[in-house]
Motif scaffolding. Structure first.
Motif, PDB file in Angstrom:
ATOM      1  N   THR A   5       0.830  -1.208   0.000  1.00 24.30           N
ATOM      2  CA  THR A   5       0.000   0.000   0.000  1.00 24.30           C
ATOM      3  C   THR A   5       0.863   1.255   0.000  1.00 24.30           C
ATOM      4  O   THR A   5       0.572   2.225  -0.709  1.00 24.30           O
ATOM      5  CB  THR A   5      -0.928   0.011   1.237  1.00 24.30           C
ATOM      6  OG1 THR A   5      -1.759  -1.149   1.206  1.00 24.30           O
ATOM      7  CG2 THR A   5      -1.792   1.260   1.266  1.00 24.30           C
ATOM      8  N   MET A   6       1.926   1.230   0.795  1.00 20.23           N
ATOM      9  CA  MET A   6       2.823   2.381   0.880  1.00 20.23           C
ATOM     10  C   MET A   6       3.457   2.685  -0.477  1.00 20.23           C
ATOM     11  O   MET A   6       3.477   3.831  -0.929  1.00 20.23           O
ATOM     12  CB  MET A   6       3.918   2.127   1.908  1.00 20.23           C
ATOM     13  CG  MET A   6       4.896   3.287   2.051  1.00 20.23           C
ATOM     14  SD  MET A   6       6.403   2.826   2.929  1.00 20.23           S
ATOM     15  CE  MET A   6       7.179   1.718   1.742  1.00 20.23           C
ATOM     16  N   PHE A   7       3.982   1.659  -1.158  1.00 21.53           N
ATOM     17  CA  PHE A   7       4.657   1.881  -2.432  1.00 21.53           C
ATOM     18  C   PHE A   7       3.674   2.307  -3.519  1.00 21.53           C
ATOM     19  O   PHE A   7       4.024   3.107  -4.396  1.00 21.53           O
ATOM     20  CB  PHE A   7       5.424   0.628  -2.861  1.00 21.53           C
ATOM     21  CG  PHE A   7       6.777   0.519  -2.235  1.00 21.53           C
ATOM     22  CD1 PHE A   7       7.774   1.441  -2.525  1.00 21.53           C
ATOM     23  CD2 PHE A   7       7.071  -0.501  -1.345  1.00 21.53           C
ATOM     24  CE1 PHE A   7       9.033   1.358  -1.949  1.00 21.53           C
ATOM     25  CE2 PHE A   7       8.331  -0.599  -0.759  1.00 21.53           C
ATOM     26  CZ  PHE A   7       9.308   0.331  -1.059  1.00 21.53           C
ATOM     27  N   THR A   8       2.450   1.807  -3.461  1.00 20.50           N
ATOM     28  CA  THR A   8       1.430   2.230  -4.426  1.00 20.50           C
ATOM     29  C   THR A   8       1.112   3.713  -4.256  1.00 20.50           C
ATOM     30  O   THR A   8       1.086   4.476  -5.229  1.00 20.50           O
ATOM     31  CB  THR A   8       0.138   1.406  -4.253  1.00 20.50           C
ATOM     32  OG1 THR A   8       0.425   0.027  -4.475  1.00 20.50           O
ATOM     33  CG2 THR A   8      -0.926   1.862  -5.241  1.00 20.50           C
ATOM     34  N   ALA A   9       0.899   4.124  -3.009  1.00 21.62           N
ATOM     35  CA  ALA A   9       0.611   5.535  -2.732  1.00 21.62           C
ATOM     36  C   ALA A   9       1.808   6.416  -3.066  1.00 21.62           C
ATOM     37  O   ALA A   9       1.651   7.527  -3.590  1.00 21.62           O
ATOM     38  CB  ALA A   9       0.214   5.704  -1.264  1.00 21.62           C
ATOM     39  N   LEU A  10       2.989   5.912  -2.782  1.00 20.06           N
ATOM     40  CA  LEU A  10       4.209   6.669  -3.083  1.00 20.06           C
ATOM     41  C   LEU A  10       4.340   6.887  -4.590  1.00 20.06           C
ATOM     42  O   LEU A  10       4.718   7.972  -5.048  1.00 20.06           O
ATOM     43  CB  LEU A  10       5.415   5.916  -2.543  1.00 20.06           C
ATOM     44  CG  LEU A  10       6.768   6.640  -2.564  1.00 20.06           C
ATOM     45  CD1 LEU A  10       6.716   7.895  -1.706  1.00 20.06           C
ATOM     46  CD2 LEU A  10       7.861   5.702  -2.060  1.00 20.06           C
ATOM     47  N   ALA A  52       4.099  10.656  -9.296  1.00 19.24           N
ATOM     48  CA  ALA A  52       3.583  10.923 -10.639  1.00 19.24           C
ATOM     49  C   ALA A  52       2.973  12.317 -10.748  1.00 19.24           C
ATOM     50  O   ALA A  52       2.697  12.795 -11.850  1.00 19.24           O
ATOM     51  CB  ALA A  52       2.536   9.869 -11.010  1.00 19.24           C
ATOM     52  N   GLN A  53       2.763  12.975  -9.598  1.00 20.63           N
ATOM     53  CA  GLN A  53       2.160  14.308  -9.599  1.00 20.63           C
ATOM     54  C   GLN A  53       3.216  15.389  -9.866  1.00 20.63           C
ATOM     55  O   GLN A  53       4.395  15.213  -9.569  1.00 20.63           O
ATOM     56  CB  GLN A  53       1.482  14.562  -8.252  1.00 20.63           C
ATOM     57  CG  GLN A  53       0.342  13.604  -7.955  1.00 20.63           C
ATOM     58  CD  GLN A  53      -0.212  13.764  -6.551  1.00 20.63           C
ATOM     59  OE1 GLN A  53       0.184  14.670  -5.811  1.00 20.63           O
ATOM     60  NE2 GLN A  53      -1.129  12.885  -6.170  1.00 20.63           N
ATOM     61  N   ASP A  54       2.766  16.500 -10.421  1.00 21.01           N
ATOM     62  CA  ASP A  54       3.688  17.613 -10.710  1.00 21.01           C
ATOM     63  C   ASP A  54       4.217  18.243  -9.430  1.00 21.01           C
ATOM     64  O   ASP A  54       5.369  18.667  -9.358  1.00 21.01           O
ATOM     65  CB  ASP A  54       2.968  18.681 -11.552  1.00 21.01           C
ATOM     66  CG  ASP A  54       2.640  18.163 -12.950  1.00 21.01           C
ATOM     67  OD1 ASP A  54       3.377  17.280 -13.443  1.00 21.01           O
ATOM     68  OD2 ASP A  54       1.639  18.625 -13.528  1.00 21.01           O
ATOM     69  N   SER A  55       3.366  18.331  -8.425  1.00 20.87           N
ATOM     70  CA  SER A  55       3.791  18.856  -7.127  1.00 20.87           C
ATOM     71  C   SER A  55       3.162  18.003  -6.035  1.00 20.87           C
ATOM     72  O   SER A  55       2.062  17.458  -6.208  1.00 20.87           O
ATOM     73  CB  SER A  55       3.374  20.320  -6.955  1.00 20.87           C
ATOM     74  OG  SER A  55       1.969  20.437  -7.036  1.00 20.87           O
ATOM     75  N   VAL A  56       3.868  17.882  -4.934  1.00 20.52           N
ATOM     76  CA  VAL A  56       3.423  17.007  -3.854  1.00 20.52           C
ATOM     77  C   VAL A  56       2.853  17.827  -2.710  1.00 20.52           C
ATOM     78  O   VAL A  56       3.497  18.749  -2.202  1.00 20.52           O
ATOM     79  CB  VAL A  56       4.593  16.136  -3.335  1.00 20.52           C
ATOM     80  CG1 VAL A  56       4.142  15.315  -2.145  1.00 20.52           C
ATOM     81  CG2 VAL A  56       5.112  15.236  -4.447  1.00 20.52           C
ATOM     82  N   ASP A  57       1.640  17.465  -2.308  1.00 21.05           N
ATOM     83  CA  ASP A  57       0.989  18.090  -1.154  1.00 21.05           C
ATOM     84  C   ASP A  57       1.109  17.116   0.013  1.00 21.05           C
ATOM     85  O   ASP A  57       0.468  16.057   0.028  1.00 21.05           O
ATOM     86  CB  ASP A  57      -0.484  18.374  -1.476  1.00 21.05           C
ATOM     87  CG  ASP A  57      -1.225  18.994  -0.294  1.00 21.05           C
ATOM     88  OD1 ASP A  57      -0.567  19.328   0.712  1.00 21.05           O
ATOM     89  OD2 ASP A  57      -2.465  19.113  -0.386  1.00 21.05           O
ATOM     90  N   LEU A  58       1.922  17.469   1.001  1.00 22.91           N
ATOM     91  CA  LEU A  58       2.140  16.578   2.137  1.00 22.91           C
ATOM     92  C   LEU A  58       0.891  16.408   2.996  1.00 22.91           C
ATOM     93  O   LEU A  58       0.820  15.472   3.800  1.00 22.91           O
ATOM     94  CB  LEU A  58       3.301  17.089   2.996  1.00 22.91           C
ATOM     95  CG  LEU A  58       4.680  17.090   2.342  1.00 22.91           C
ATOM     96  CD1 LEU A  58       5.732  17.584   3.332  1.00 22.91           C
ATOM     97  CD2 LEU A  58       5.046  15.710   1.821  1.00 22.91           C
ATOM     98  N   ALA A  69      13.815  10.734  -0.368  1.00 20.12           N
ATOM     99  CA  ALA A  69      13.714  12.086   0.208  1.00 20.12           C
ATOM    100  C   ALA A  69      12.253  12.431   0.498  1.00 20.12           C
ATOM    101  O   ALA A  69      11.947  13.079   1.511  1.00 20.12           O
ATOM    102  CB  ALA A  69      14.321  13.109  -0.742  1.00 20.12           C
ATOM    103  N   LEU A  70      11.361  11.973  -0.369  1.00 21.21           N
ATOM    104  CA  LEU A  70       9.938  12.239  -0.165  1.00 21.21           C
ATOM    105  C   LEU A  70       9.414  11.480   1.051  1.00 21.21           C
ATOM    106  O   LEU A  70       8.665  12.027   1.865  1.00 21.21           O
ATOM    107  CB  LEU A  70       9.153  11.837  -1.416  1.00 21.21           C
ATOM    108  CG  LEU A  70       7.628  12.016  -1.347  1.00 21.21           C
ATOM    109  CD1 LEU A  70       7.254  13.450  -0.982  1.00 21.21           C
ATOM    110  CD2 LEU A  70       6.992  11.614  -2.681  1.00 21.21           C
ATOM    111  N   ILE A  71       9.828  10.233   1.204  1.00 21.34           N
ATOM    112  CA  ILE A  71       9.424   9.458   2.386  1.00 21.34           C
ATOM    113  C   ILE A  71       9.915  10.138   3.658  1.00 21.34           C
ATOM    114  O   ILE A  71       9.196  10.240   4.652  1.00 21.34           O
ATOM    115  CB  ILE A  71       9.983   8.022   2.308  1.00 21.34           C
ATOM    116  CG1 ILE A  71       9.287   7.256   1.201  1.00 21.34           C
ATOM    117  CG2 ILE A  71       9.826   7.296   3.633  1.00 21.34           C
ATOM    118  CD1 ILE A  71       9.836   5.880   0.973  1.00 21.34           C
TER     119      ILE A  71
END
Length: 254
Positions: free
Chosen positions: A172-177, A182-188, A243-245
């Motif tokens: 589940t974690m890797f799917t969500a990651l 794939a998004q242009d910008s990441v909203d935490l 880095a995102l994780i």
């Protein structure tokens, strides 16, 4: 004792042609050249050749071996000790796998009863030993033997249901990651980022002997600092995801 190139080739199993090539690339120079213009090898050269063969067996390329052996702080004892431990772990993995395979064959033949838990023992032990080989030294230095031994004990006694739950949390974690990357910008603060965190936390809660936010953040720091940890995540997503994780974990444990 001194050896000619042919004598050294005979006792080492390395061809004379290979020894001449090692001389050409300055990986293994002879001790001296005789008056008859023959290569002569002494004890230091014999020891160096053995080290070269060990390193080749461990998968190290010749150019890397040459650089390694030329380092002023090179310590063959530490290197061989590390490799010995890795081989020992591999041996234990193989023995566990063979034992489980033997019992499984007897189970399918109706010669032995095997509980569902026992069917997965080898795979859990393999994971413990794999983690010890890759990260054991660093994480034991950081958290101490007691914490890691407790974690290994928890892995070893994990039920089939817990093991499946752990694998599902990681999936589940890797799917969500992947969706985030794939998004242009990441909203935490997005639901997808929150899912990454909650899945990682769930995985850690199952796998570790305890959970707290500081422990989680320390792991995030280690993921970024150590290439082996980073590659585990980056290779799964084919992108620089570690880095995102790290940022997600810090965001939700603040």
């Amino acid at each position: 004792m001194e050896y000619s190139i042919n004598q050294l080739a005979k006792i080492s199993g390395v061809s004379s042609r290979t020894l001449r090539y090692y001389d050409e690339i300055e990986l293994l120079k002879p001790k001296r050249i005789s008056s008859s213009n023959y290569r002569v090898y002494g004890k230091e050269e014999v020891d160096r050749l053995q080290q070269i063969l060990f390193l080749k067996k461990f998968g190290v390329r010749l150019e890397s071996i040459k650089k390694l052996l030329e380092q002023p702080d090179y310590d063959v004892t530490n290197l061989l000790q590390d490799q010995y431990q890795k081989l020992l772990i591999q041996k234990m993995e193989l023995e566990n796998l063979l034992d489980t395979l033997d019992r499984t064959l007897k189970y399918y033949k109706g010669e032995e009863i095997m509980t569902d838990k026992e069917k997965f023992e080898a795979f859990k032990q393999e994971k413990i030993q794999e983690n010890e080989a890759k990260y054991g030294h660093e994480i034991r230095e950081k958290y101490g033997d007691e914490v890691i031994d407790r974690s290994n004990e928890q892995w070893a006694h994990m039920s089939q249901e817990q093991f499946a739950e752990l694998q599902e949390a990681e999936k589940t974690m890797f799917t969500a990651l992947g969706e985030l990357l794939a998004q242009d910008s990441v909203d935490l603060d997005s639901e997808t980022a929150k899912k990454v965190f909650e899945s990682h936390k769930k995985w850690l809660t199952i796998a570790a002997p305890f959970y707290n936010a500081e422990y989680h953040r320390n792991l995030a720091d280690m993921y970024v600092a150590d290439e082996r940890f980073a590659s585990y995540y980056n290779d799964r997503t084919s992108r620089d995801s570690v880095a995102l994780i790290h940022d997600i974990i810090y965001h939700y444990t603040a």
